[in-house]
Write a protein that holds these residues in place. Structure first.
Motif, PDB file in Angstrom:
ATOM      1  N   SER A  89       0.883  -1.072  -0.255  1.00 48.63           N
ATOM      2  CA  SER A  89      -0.262   0.145  -0.019  1.00 48.63           C
ATOM      3  C   SER A  89       0.661   1.137  -0.161  1.00 48.63           C
ATOM      4  CB  SER A  89      -0.832  -0.009   1.107  1.00 48.63           C
ATOM      5  OG  SER A  89      -0.277   0.013   2.380  1.00 48.63           O
ATOM      6  N   ARG A  90       0.053   2.758  -0.165  1.00 50.20           N
ATOM      7  CA  ARG A  90       0.915   3.795  -0.337  1.00 50.20           C
ATOM      8  C   ARG A  90       1.593   3.766   1.312  1.00 50.20           C
ATOM      9  NH1 ARG A  90      -0.465   9.139  -3.067  1.00 50.20           N
ATOM     10  NH2 ARG A  90      -1.234   7.957  -4.017  1.00 50.20           N
ATOM     11  N   ALA A  91       0.275   3.403   2.016  1.00 52.10           N
ATOM     12  CA  ALA A  91       0.949   3.667   3.556  1.00 52.10           C
ATOM     13  C   ALA A  91       2.656   2.658   3.687  1.00 52.10           C
ATOM     14  CB  ALA A  91       0.004   3.483   4.195  1.00 52.10           C
ATOM     15  N   ASP A  92       2.185   1.822   3.571  1.00 51.70           N
ATOM     16  CA  ASP A  92       3.621   0.467   3.186  1.00 51.70           C
ATOM     17  C   ASP A  92       4.778   1.281   3.241  1.00 51.70           C
ATOM     18  OD1 ASP A  92       4.894  -1.336   4.605  1.00 51.70           O
ATOM     19  OD2 ASP A  92       4.063  -2.467   2.739  1.00 51.70           O
ATOM     20  N   PHE A  93       5.033   2.265   1.851  1.00 51.03           N
ATOM     21  CA  PHE A  93       5.960   2.528   1.213  1.00 51.03           C
ATOM     22  C   PHE A  93       6.136   4.255   1.844  1.00 51.03           C
ATOM     23  CE2 PHE A  93       7.301   5.877  -1.789  1.00 51.03           C
ATOM     24  CZ  PHE A  93       8.439   5.229  -1.943  1.00 51.03           C
TER      25      PHE A  93
ATOM     26  N   GLN B 186      16.784   2.983   1.392  1.00 49.58           N
ATOM     27  CA  GLN B 186      17.487   3.212   0.367  1.00 49.58           C
ATOM     28  C   GLN B 186      19.281   2.571   1.550  1.00 49.58           C
ATOM     29  OE1 GLN B 186      17.699   7.805   1.048  1.00 49.58           O
ATOM     30  NE2 GLN B 186      16.820   7.957  -1.389  1.00 49.58           N
ATOM     31  N   GLY B 187      18.904   2.159   2.693  1.00 48.63           N
ATOM     32  CA  GLY B 187      20.417   1.723   2.608  1.00 48.63           C
ATOM     33  C   GLY B 187      20.132   0.455   2.212  1.00 48.63           C
ATOM     34  N   TYR B 188      19.460  -0.723   1.945  1.00 49.58           N
ATOM     35  CA  TYR B 188      19.894  -1.549   1.296  1.00 49.58           C
ATOM     36  C   TYR B 188      20.041  -1.409  -0.732  1.00 49.58           C
ATOM     37  CZ  TYR B 188      15.769  -2.574   4.283  1.00 49.58           C
ATOM     38  OH  TYR B 188      14.321  -3.383   5.035  1.00 49.58           O
ATOM     39  N   LEU B 189      20.354  -0.337  -0.472  1.00 54.36           N
ATOM     40  CA  LEU B 189      21.129  -0.380  -1.925  1.00 54.36           C
ATOM     41  C   LEU B 189      22.290  -0.669  -2.210  1.00 54.36           C
ATOM     42  CD1 LEU B 189      19.412   2.951  -3.585  1.00 54.36           C
ATOM     43  CD2 LEU B 189      19.002   0.959  -3.993  1.00 54.36           C
ATOM     44  N   ASP B 190      23.174  -0.935  -1.172  1.00 47.91           N
ATOM     45  CA  ASP B 190      24.953  -0.903  -0.784  1.00 47.91           C
ATOM     46  C   ASP B 190      25.005  -2.396  -0.946  1.00 47.91           C
ATOM     47  OD1 ASP B 190      25.303   1.750  -1.501  1.00 47.91           O
ATOM     48  OD2 ASP B 190      25.284   2.052   1.376  1.00 47.91           O
ATOM     49  N   TRP B 191      23.863  -3.374  -0.648  1.00 46.16           N
ATOM     50  CA  TRP B 191      23.480  -4.668  -0.461  1.00 46.16           C
ATOM     51  C   TRP B 191      23.485  -5.181  -1.286  1.00 46.16           C
ATOM     52  CZ3 TRP B 191      26.820  -5.859   3.579  1.00 46.16           C
ATOM     53  CH2 TRP B 191      26.476  -5.046   3.989  1.00 46.16           C
ATOM     54  N   CYS B 192      23.265  -5.428  -3.162  1.00 44.95           N
ATOM     55  CA  CYS B 192      22.544  -5.591  -4.158  1.00 44.95           C
ATOM     56  C   CYS B 192      22.998  -5.038  -5.443  1.00 44.95           C
ATOM     57  CB  CYS B 192      21.503  -5.887  -4.173  1.00 44.95           C
ATOM     58  SG  CYS B 192      20.494  -3.985  -4.373  1.00 44.95           S
ATOM     59  N   ASP B 193      23.370  -6.154  -6.132  1.00 43.31           N
ATOM     60  CA  ASP B 193      23.476  -5.686  -7.541  1.00 43.31           C
ATOM     61  C   ASP B 193      22.050  -4.676  -8.095  1.00 43.31           C
ATOM     62  OD1 ASP B 193      25.868  -6.352  -7.806  1.00 43.31           O
ATOM     63  OD2 ASP B 193      24.893  -8.655  -8.218  1.00 43.31           O
ATOM     64  N   ARG B 194      21.073  -5.202  -8.437  1.00 43.11           N
ATOM     65  CA  ARG B 194      19.959  -4.689  -8.516  1.00 43.11           C
ATOM     66  C   ARG B 194      19.135  -4.584  -6.964  1.00 43.11           C
ATOM     67  NH1 ARG B 194      20.055  -4.504 -14.497  1.00 43.11           N
ATOM     68  NH2 ARG B 194      22.040  -5.885 -14.743  1.00 43.11           N
ATOM     69  N   TYR B 195      17.939  -3.888  -7.171  1.00 41.70           N
ATOM     70  CA  TYR B 195      17.648  -3.561  -5.936  1.00 41.70           C
ATOM     71  C   TYR B 195      15.696  -3.061  -7.473  1.00 41.70           C
ATOM     72  CZ  TYR B 195      14.248  -1.742  -2.511  1.00 41.70           C
ATOM     73  OH  TYR B 195      13.929  -1.494  -1.415  1.00 41.70           O
ATOM     74  N   PHE B 196      14.559  -4.052  -6.161  1.00 41.41           N
ATOM     75  CA  PHE B 196      12.997  -3.703  -7.164  1.00 41.41           C
ATOM     76  C   PHE B 196      12.016  -4.120  -6.248  1.00 41.41           C
ATOM     77  CE2 PHE B 196      16.018  -6.843  -9.312  1.00 41.41           C
ATOM     78  CZ  PHE B 196      15.923  -6.476 -10.894  1.00 41.41           C
ATOM     79  N   TRP B 197      11.059  -3.067  -6.517  1.00 42.78           N
ATOM     80  CA  TRP B 197      10.106  -2.776  -5.159  1.00 42.78           C
ATOM     81  C   TRP B 197       9.274  -4.135  -5.934  1.00 42.78           C
ATOM     82  CZ3 TRP B 197      10.128   0.056  -1.775  1.00 42.78           C
ATOM     83  CH2 TRP B 197      10.937   1.101  -1.392  1.00 42.78           C
ATOM     84  N   ALA B 198       8.079  -4.847  -5.360  1.00 41.47           N
ATOM     85  CA  ALA B 198       7.473  -5.590  -5.980  1.00 41.47           C
ATOM     86  C   ALA B 198       6.332  -4.657  -5.082  1.00 41.47           C
ATOM     87  CB  ALA B 198       7.783  -6.890  -5.762  1.00 41.47           C
ATOM     88  N   VAL B 199       4.747  -4.617  -6.330  1.00 41.56           N
ATOM     89  CA  VAL B 199       3.740  -4.702  -5.718  1.00 41.56           C
ATOM     90  C   VAL B 199       2.884  -4.899  -6.534  1.00 41.56           C
ATOM     91  CG1 VAL B 199       4.395  -1.866  -5.109  1.00 41.56           C
ATOM     92  CG2 VAL B 199       4.113  -2.451  -7.818  1.00 41.56           C
ATOM     93  N   ASP B 200       1.414  -4.588  -6.072  1.00 38.18           N
ATOM     94  CA  ASP B 200       0.207  -5.502  -7.392  1.00 38.18           C
ATOM     95  C   ASP B 200      -0.569  -4.243  -7.728  1.00 38.18           C
ATOM     96  OD1 ASP B 200      -1.684  -3.205  -5.262  1.00 38.18           O
ATOM     97  OD2 ASP B 200      -1.880  -5.393  -4.347  1.00 38.18           O
ATOM     98  N   GLY B 201      -0.979  -4.415  -8.614  1.00 35.70           N
ATOM     99  CA  GLY B 201      -2.206  -3.581  -9.668  1.00 35.70           C
ATOM    100  C   GLY B 201      -2.610  -2.928  -9.145  1.00 35.70           C
ATOM    101  N   ASP B 202      -2.608  -3.203  -8.331  1.00 35.48           N
ATOM    102  CA  ASP B 202      -3.504  -1.687  -7.485  1.00 35.48           C
ATOM    103  C   ASP B 202      -2.933  -0.567  -7.007  1.00 35.48           C
ATOM    104  OD1 ASP B 202      -6.215  -2.652  -7.867  1.00 35.48           O
ATOM    105  OD2 ASP B 202      -6.292  -3.814  -6.460  1.00 35.48           O
ATOM    106  N   PHE B 203      -1.349  -0.444  -7.109  1.00 37.95           N
ATOM    107  CA  PHE B 203      -0.378   0.277  -6.797  1.00 37.95           C
ATOM    108  C   PHE B 203      -0.265   1.180  -7.151  1.00 37.95           C
ATOM    109  CE2 PHE B 203       3.645   1.888  -4.991  1.00 37.95           C
ATOM    110  CZ  PHE B 203       3.184   1.930  -3.280  1.00 37.95           C
ATOM    111  N   PRO B 204      -0.666   1.979  -6.360  1.00 38.76           N
ATOM    112  CA  PRO B 204       0.023   3.715  -7.522  1.00 38.76           C
ATOM    113  C   PRO B 204       1.620   3.804  -7.826  1.00 38.76           C
ATOM    114  CG  PRO B 204      -0.128   4.349  -5.162  1.00 38.76           C
ATOM    115  CD  PRO B 204      -0.813   3.007  -5.126  1.00 38.76           C
ATOM    116  N   ALA B 205       1.677   3.618  -8.684  1.00 32.99           N
ATOM    117  CA  ALA B 205       3.584   2.850  -9.295  1.00 32.99           C
ATOM    118  C   ALA B 205       4.480   4.169  -9.244  1.00 32.99           C
ATOM    119  CB  ALA B 205       3.827   2.172 -10.340  1.00 32.99           C
ATOM    120  N   GLY B 206       3.987   4.822  -9.455  1.00 29.11           N
ATOM    121  CA  GLY B 206       4.633   6.232  -9.723  1.00 29.11           C
ATOM    122  C   GLY B 206       4.724   6.844  -8.955  1.00 29.11           C
TER     123      GLY B 206
END
Length: 144
Positions: A52-56, A63-83
């Motif tokens: 949900s928007r509130a969860d995000f 941003q602290g996770y970016l230093d621990w991976c080669d690629r960083y993704f968000w996973a959301v459902d179809g109703d999430f405001p991806a913008g």
């Protein structure tokens, strides 16, 4: 839990891409990622599931996770405001049964020493989880 349902679908996608997946992984003290995957060439991806928007909006650590991976993704459902999600991160559309990558995350290769540490921690976490499944009595015996 909605996030866990998303994680299930994302895990299925990552496994189909020949990645090994762990949920609720701690790459460093104070950080816990929803999913981390280890690809066939040693690449490490982190995926955070937002239901949900509130969860995000509550997530102050991502941003602290970016230093621990080669690629960083968000996973959301179809109703999430991806913008709402930053354009310089990956985007996965998921449900409990599967997922698809809508935007590939840019690659930021980890340094060798950090990659080695993460791969070792990943392997240990996976082996310990498997052992707990195979011998749950070890927990009550105080071995874990």
């Amino acid at each position: 839990m909605p996030g866990q349902r998303l994680a299930r679908g994302v895990a299925r996608l990552l496994v189909s891409l020949d990645h090994a997946v762990l949920t609720e992984f701690v790459p460093a003290r104070g950080l816990r990622v929803d999913l981390i995957s280890l690809g066939p060439k040693g690449e490490l991806w982190i995926v955070e599931c937002k239901s949900s928007r509130a969860d995000f909006a509550c997530d102050r650590k991502w941003q602290g996770y970016l230093d621990w991976c080669d690629r960083y993704f968000w996973a959301v459902d179809g109703d999430f405001p991806a913008g709402l999600l930053p354009d310089d991160t990956g985007l996965i559309l998921a449900d409990p049964y599967g997922a698809e990558i809508r935007r590939m995350a840019p690659e930021a290769r980890l340094a060798g020493a950090r990659r080695n540490r993460l791969m070792r921690d990943f392997a240990r976490a996976a082996a310990l989880r498997l052992q707990r499944l195979q011998d749950p009595e070890m927990l009550s015996a105080g071995v874990f």
